[in-house]
Design a protein around this motif. Structure first.
Motif, PDB file in Angstrom:
ATOM      1  N   HIS A 143       0.836  -1.205   0.000  1.00 41.58           N
ATOM      2  CA  HIS A 143       0.000   0.000   0.000  1.00 41.58           C
ATOM      3  C   HIS A 143       0.866   1.250   0.000  1.00 41.58           C
ATOM      4  O   HIS A 143       2.042   1.223   0.390  1.00 41.58           O
ATOM      5  N   ILE A 144       0.271   2.310  -0.472  1.00 43.78           N
ATOM      6  CA  ILE A 144       0.905   3.630  -0.429  1.00 43.78           C
ATOM      7  C   ILE A 144      -0.043   4.534   0.345  1.00 43.78           C
ATOM      8  O   ILE A 144      -1.219   4.668  -0.008  1.00 43.78           O
ATOM      9  N   LEU A 145       0.459   5.101   1.436  1.00 42.19           N
ATOM     10  CA  LEU A 145      -0.358   5.975   2.281  1.00 42.19           C
ATOM     11  C   LEU A 145       0.050   7.429   2.056  1.00 42.19           C
ATOM     12  O   LEU A 145       1.235   7.770   2.123  1.00 42.19           O
ATOM     13  N   VAL A 146      -0.951   8.275   1.786  1.00 40.58           N
ATOM     14  CA  VAL A 146      -0.705   9.709   1.599  1.00 40.58           C
ATOM     15  C   VAL A 146      -1.755  10.504   2.367  1.00 40.58           C
ATOM     16  O   VAL A 146      -2.793   9.964   2.771  1.00 40.58           O
ATOM     17  N   SER A 147      -1.497  11.771   2.569  1.00 41.71           N
ATOM     18  CA  SER A 147      -2.416  12.595   3.358  1.00 41.71           C
ATOM     19  C   SER A 147      -3.533  13.222   2.528  1.00 41.71           C
ATOM     20  O   SER A 147      -4.603  13.537   3.050  1.00 41.71           O
ATOM     21  N   LYS A 148      -3.275  13.390   1.210  1.00 42.29           N
ATOM     22  CA  LYS A 148      -4.270  14.048   0.361  1.00 42.29           C
ATOM     23  C   LYS A 148      -4.873  13.082  -0.656  1.00 42.29           C
ATOM     24  O   LYS A 148      -4.169  12.267  -1.243  1.00 42.29           O
ATOM     25  N   LYS A 149      -6.173  13.217  -0.865  1.00 42.55           N
ATOM     26  CA  LYS A 149      -6.877  12.385  -1.839  1.00 42.55           C
ATOM     27  C   LYS A 149      -6.331  12.609  -3.238  1.00 42.55           C
ATOM     28  O   LYS A 149      -6.186  11.663  -4.041  1.00 42.55           O
ATOM     29  N   SER A 150      -5.995  13.872  -3.549  1.00 42.44           N
ATOM     30  CA  SER A 150      -5.490  14.202  -4.892  1.00 42.44           C
ATOM     31  C   SER A 150      -4.167  13.492  -5.176  1.00 42.44           C
ATOM     32  O   SER A 150      -3.906  13.069  -6.309  1.00 42.44           O
ATOM     33  N   THR A 172       6.457  -0.073  -6.354  1.00 41.62           N
ATOM     34  CA  THR A 172       7.569   0.063  -5.412  1.00 41.62           C
ATOM     35  C   THR A 172       8.195   1.451  -5.511  1.00 41.62           C
ATOM     36  O   THR A 172       8.490   2.094  -4.488  1.00 41.62           O
ATOM     37  N   LYS A 173       8.393   1.921  -6.746  1.00 42.73           N
ATOM     38  CA  LYS A 173       8.964   3.262  -6.957  1.00 42.73           C
ATOM     39  C   LYS A 173       8.046   4.349  -6.393  1.00 42.73           C
ATOM     40  O   LYS A 173       8.503   5.290  -5.744  1.00 42.73           O
ATOM     41  N   LEU A 174       6.751   4.199  -6.648  1.00 41.97           N
ATOM     42  CA  LEU A 174       5.787   5.190  -6.174  1.00 41.97           C
ATOM     43  C   LEU A 174       5.679   5.197  -4.651  1.00 41.97           C
ATOM     44  O   LEU A 174       5.485   6.252  -4.033  1.00 41.97           O
ATOM     45  N   ALA A 175       5.823   4.005  -4.050  1.00 43.78           N
ATOM     46  CA  ALA A 175       5.768   3.911  -2.587  1.00 43.78           C
ATOM     47  C   ALA A 175       6.938   4.679  -1.967  1.00 43.78           C
ATOM     48  O   ALA A 175       6.775   5.428  -1.005  1.00 43.78           O
ATOM     49  N   LYS A 176       8.128   4.484  -2.527  1.00 46.89           N
ATOM     50  CA  LYS A 176       9.304   5.191  -2.015  1.00 46.89           C
ATOM     51  C   LYS A 176       9.183   6.703  -2.198  1.00 46.89           C
ATOM     52  O   LYS A 176       9.665   7.478  -1.374  1.00 46.89           O
ATOM     53  N   LYS A 177       8.525   7.096  -3.270  1.00 45.70           N
ATOM     54  CA  LYS A 177       8.398   8.524  -3.573  1.00 45.70           C
ATOM     55  C   LYS A 177       7.321   9.214  -2.740  1.00 45.70           C
ATOM     56  O   LYS A 177       7.539  10.324  -2.224  1.00 45.70           O
ATOM     57  N   TYR A 178       6.166   8.551  -2.590  1.00 45.74           N
ATOM     58  CA  TYR A 178       5.016   9.232  -1.996  1.00 45.74           C
ATOM     59  C   TYR A 178       4.610   8.779  -0.580  1.00 45.74           C
ATOM     60  O   TYR A 178       4.082   9.591   0.191  1.00 45.74           O
ATOM     61  N   SER A 179       4.808   7.515  -0.254  1.00 46.55           N
ATOM     62  CA  SER A 179       4.198   6.986   0.963  1.00 46.55           C
ATOM     63  C   SER A 179       4.694   7.661   2.241  1.00 46.55           C
ATOM     64  O   SER A 179       5.891   7.911   2.413  1.00 46.55           O
ATOM     65  N   ASP A 181       4.027   6.129   5.097  1.00 49.91           N
ATOM     66  CA  ASP A 181       4.189   5.000   6.015  1.00 49.91           C
ATOM     67  C   ASP A 181       5.668   4.621   6.030  1.00 49.91           C
ATOM     68  O   ASP A 181       6.143   3.869   5.187  1.00 49.91           O
ATOM     69  N   THR A 182       6.396   5.155   6.999  1.00 49.14           N
ATOM     70  CA  THR A 182       7.842   4.961   7.052  1.00 49.14           C
ATOM     71  C   THR A 182       8.247   3.510   7.284  1.00 49.14           C
ATOM     72  O   THR A 182       9.366   3.111   6.956  1.00 49.14           O
ATOM     73  N   ALA A 183       7.341   2.720   7.834  1.00 52.52           N
ATOM     74  CA  ALA A 183       7.665   1.314   8.125  1.00 52.52           C
ATOM     75  C   ALA A 183       7.671   0.446   6.880  1.00 52.52           C
ATOM     76  O   ALA A 183       8.312  -0.599   6.852  1.00 52.52           O
ATOM     77  N   THR A 184       6.944   0.891   5.833  1.00 48.76           N
ATOM     78  CA  THR A 184       6.823   0.044   4.638  1.00 48.76           C
ATOM     79  C   THR A 184       7.274   0.701   3.337  1.00 48.76           C
ATOM     80  O   THR A 184       7.462   0.000   2.338  1.00 48.76           O
ATOM     81  N   LYS A 185       7.447   2.006   3.311  1.00 54.87           N
ATOM     82  CA  LYS A 185       7.701   2.696   2.038  1.00 54.87           C
ATOM     83  C   LYS A 185       8.940   2.194   1.318  1.00 54.87           C
ATOM     84  O   LYS A 185       8.974   2.119   0.095  1.00 54.87           O
ATOM     85  N   ASN A 186       9.979   1.825   2.073  1.00 56.17           N
ATOM     86  CA  ASN A 186      11.212   1.337   1.457  1.00 56.17           C
ATOM     87  C   ASN A 186      11.165  -0.154   1.138  1.00 56.17           C
ATOM     88  O   ASN A 186      12.130  -0.718   0.630  1.00 56.17           O
ATOM     89  N   GLY A 227      -5.333   8.331   6.612  1.00 57.61           N
ATOM     90  CA  GLY A 227      -5.179   9.100   5.389  1.00 57.61           C
ATOM     91  C   GLY A 227      -5.797   8.360   4.220  1.00 57.61           C
ATOM     92  O   GLY A 227      -6.811   7.669   4.377  1.00 57.61           O
ATOM     93  N   TYR A 228      -5.185   8.496   3.046  1.00 63.08           N
ATOM     94  CA  TYR A 228      -5.688   7.854   1.836  1.00 63.08           C
ATOM     95  C   TYR A 228      -4.696   6.781   1.362  1.00 63.08           C
ATOM     96  O   TYR A 228      -3.494   7.020   1.292  1.00 63.08           O
ATOM     97  N   HIS A 229      -5.229   5.608   1.049  1.00 61.90           N
ATOM     98  CA  HIS A 229      -4.395   4.484   0.633  1.00 61.90           C
ATOM     99  C   HIS A 229      -4.648   4.110  -0.826  1.00 61.90           C
ATOM    100  O   HIS A 229      -5.771   4.187  -1.313  1.00 61.90           O
ATOM    101  N   VAL A 230      -3.578   3.677  -1.479  1.00 66.93           N
ATOM    102  CA  VAL A 230      -3.686   2.971  -2.751  1.00 66.93           C
ATOM    103  C   VAL A 230      -3.169   1.564  -2.436  1.00 66.93           C
ATOM    104  O   VAL A 230      -2.055   1.411  -1.926  1.00 66.93           O
TER     105      VAL A 230
END
Length: 305
Positions: A143-150, A172-179, A181-186, A227-230
């Motif tokens: 998952h990728i967690l972000v604060s904004k829906k946009s 994986t690239k998008l998770a590192k860039k946007y997420s 969630d520090t526990a999973t983004k990398n 927040g908002y998840h993908v």
């Protein structure tokens, strides 16, 4: 339901009520306190009675089911707790008034009780069908967690333009860039596998995840308290049939029974009766009356043998 039947529902005093005599427990300038005096005082308290109840139950459970609970099973659950709390494990134990040894004792007591429940409860077809309605097998997601829906919508747009064969690497690239969630983004946003019994994840998150097939992702942002998840489904074996998951369904039903006071009352009553318990101290002779009396034996759960 008395707390001594459910592990960790309350801490038990680590005292031994047996073998009390004239030996001195403590001395003061006002006199000494002997084991017999301490025992006489302690047995009149609810805490003292709970300790004796637990000791009796542990003895009969150990006799009847001890061979079913291995040291490795205790250590496995102990290590699970240790892993969950990480660096704070020792401080959590200390705050709870426990040691590693007493925690392992609690774990063993709980596993013994679980064996008694398994032995004295019949799982019906009706229960299996009911459990299967909410059952979902273990799935693995990222998952990728972000604060904004946009932002979540931007991520989804990027995924729509990605070839299916490149989906995981792009995610994986998008998770590192946007997420956030520090526990999973990398780790590409990857979470530990979970099923419908998981209580650590948000229910909205789980509901959205279970709808996905392998290599599918959520077409719209999933809003939770964080927040908002993908969400990307990495592995979903599919729900299958009751027959395929019968063993797991039974396990889940037994786990539910471990939190059912009526079921536990009936099971413990049966275990104690098989244990031929005899209370020698007249002041404590009724300590198990709730479980050994005729009225108690007449009680039964629809799922008890």
């Amino acid at each position: 339901m008395k707390k001594w039947f459910i592990a960790f529902a309350g801490l038990l005093l680590t005292v031994t009520l047996a073998g009390c005599g004239s030996q001195t427990v403590a001395t003061t300038n006002g006199g000494k306190i002997t084991e017999s005096a301490y025992y006489s005082s302690l047995k009149g308290t609810s805490s003292g009675k709970q300790v004796l109840q637990q000791m009796i139950l542990n003895k009969v459970l150990e006799k009847q089911y001890g061979s079913n609970v291995s040291k490795s099973a205790v250590n496995k659950q102990f290590n699970t707790y240790k892993s969950q709390y990480g660096s704070s494990f020792k401080s959590v134990l200390s705050q709870s008034g426990m040691t590693e040894s007493s925690l392992k004792t609690e774990i063993r007591s709980n596993l013994l009780l679980k064996e008694a429940v398994k032995d004295n409860v019949t799982v019906t077809d009706a229960q299996l069908k009911k459990q299967f309605k909410s059952y979902e097998p273990k799935v693995t997601v990222a998952h990728i967690l972000v604060s904004k829906k946009s932002t979540a919508q931007t991520i989804i747009s990027d995924l729509k333009d990605t070839k299916k064969s490149n989906l995981t690497s792009e995610f994986t690239k998008l998770a590192k860039k946007y997420s956030t969630d520090t526990a999973t983004k990398n780790k590409g946003g990857k979470l530990s596998a979970f099923d419908s019994t998981d209580t650590s994840l948000d229910s909205t998150f789980k509901k959205a995840a279970f709808k996905l097939s392998t290599d599918e992702y959520t077409a719209t942002p999933v809003k939770t308290q964080y927040g908002y998840h993908v969400i990307l489904m990495l592995k979903n074996p599919g729900k299958g049939t009751i027959k395929e998951h019968k063993a797991e369904l039974k396990k889940q039903i037994i786990d539910n029974d471990m939190n059912d006071s009526t079921v536990l009352h009936n099971v413990v009553a049966k275990v104690l009766k098989k244990g031929n318990v005899s209370i020698k101290d007249n002041d404590l002779k009724n300590i198990l009356s709730d479980y050994l009396s005729t009225s108690s034996s007449s009680k039964s759960s629809s799922s008890s043998k």
